[in-house]
Design an enzyme around this catalytic site. Structure first.
Site, PDB file in Angstrom:
ATOM      1  CG  HIS A   1    -137.023 -50.483 -37.282  1.00 38.60           C
ATOM      2  ND1 HIS A   1    -137.028 -51.645 -36.552  1.00 38.60           N
ATOM      3  CD2 HIS A   1    -136.568 -50.821 -38.513  1.00 38.60           C
ATOM      4  CE1 HIS A   1    -136.612 -52.653 -37.313  1.00 38.60           C
ATOM      5  NE2 HIS A   1    -136.311 -52.184 -38.507  1.00 38.60           N
TER       6      HIS A   1
ATOM      7  N   GLY B   1    -130.496 -46.459 -41.365  1.00 36.64           N
ATOM      8  CA  GLY B   1    -129.631 -46.664 -40.208  1.00 36.64           C
ATOM      9  C   GLY B   1    -128.191 -46.969 -40.597  1.00 36.64           C
TER      10      GLY B   1
END
Ligand code: AMP
Length: 281
Positions: A37, A147
């Site tokens: 993250h 991601g």
């Protein structure tokens, strides 16, 4: 850095920024943040004047038999990571703030969501598309960061903004791994020491698959068989899927002629883990 819980607060803050002609980057997360993250947040900070991180465990993307209740949460630790990385605002709503009692509108998708995780988690992407659309409408960012760890999700979000003319640039970010190869995930925290060791079979099997393709193998089934064989050497591992798919459509391919995604989902004990790599022809 501010932490807010209401949609109105986010709108007020972001509209002030917009009045000053500042650009806004957005990183949607479910919290329990790690270096994966953090890499998204860092990228947003480097490309925008302001960065918003949402932390929301979205009930709509979990089936009743999944881990909504036990999903790890630690807002205090998350806030430290966000601040350290340069985020300006955390949006941390409660489910009631996002979903009123009479909520009945959904964003859904065909095709791209029929295979891989969409196959094993039938309502998952409807929940993801709905919440991400809502968050996009609340935050109104210029750019949003996702991601490659969740490669199908990234493809789905890119498709959604294109189909629905959402004026936000979607940026994909590489998978961040532990030193031994395990892809970082909030769910890794569920693993016992023994399971943590067993989980290495995901990255190990993919590494072998990648070498096969790099050495010229173009038959998907041969790659799938080899990856499957390696995963099955690990007694704690139960395969959900091992697939070679077209990077854009997420449909299975027999022969590797275009860009592909090699994706796996494997249960280690009770914990379902995913990993993948992309290969450009
Ligand atoms: P999550 O909190 O798991 O919903 O993830 C929020 C975002 O972080 C998604 O866009 C994920 O793809 C991304 N993400 C999660 N783990 C990683 C990782 N290991 N490397 C890169 N991005 C990740």
């Amino acid at each position: 850095m501010q932490i807010v819980t209401t949609i109105n607060e986010v709108r007020t803050i972001v509209s002030e920024w917009k009045k000053q002609n500042l650009t806004v980057g957005f990183v949607p997360t479910m919290g329990y943040l790690h270096e994966g993250h953090q890499s998204l947040i860092a990228k947003s900070v480097s490309q925008n004047d302001k960065t918003v991180v949402s932390i929301f465990v979205n009930p709509m993307q979990f089936s009743p038999n999944e881990d909504l209740e036990s999903y790890p949460r630690d807002l205090e630790k998350d806030a430290i990571l966000c601040e350290k990385t340069g985020a300006d605002l955390i949006f941390h709503p409660q489910p009631e703030e996002m979903y009123s009692n009479n909520f009945c509108s959904f964003v859904d998708m065909n095709g791209l969501t029929n295979n891989l995780c969409g196959k094993s988690r039938p309502i998952h992407f409807r929940g993801v598309c709905t919440v991400v659309s809502k968050l996009f409408n609340i935050v109104k960012p210029d750019k949003a960061y996702f991601g490659e760890k969740d490669a199908q999700q990234l493809a789905v979000i890119k498709q959604m903004v294109n189909d629905l003319n959402i004026d936000i640039k979607i940026i994909g970010c590489p998978i961040v791994r532990e030193a031994d190869g395990l892809a970082k995930s909030s769910r890794n925290t569920y693993l016992s020491d023994k399971e943590r060791q067993a989980a290495l079979i995901l990255s190990k099997s993919l590494k072998y698959g990648k070498t096969l393709i790099e050495n010229g193998e173009r038959n998907s089934q041969k790659i799938i068989d080899k990856i499957t064989e390696i995963i099955n050497t690990e007694p704690l591992a139960v395969i959900d899927y091992v697939s070679v798919v077209d990077s854009l459509t997420m449909e299975n391919v027999k022969t590797i002629e275009k860009d592909v995604l090699v994706a796996i989902a494997v249960k280690i004990g009770k914990t379902r883990l995913i990993d993948n790599f992309s290969y450009s022809v």
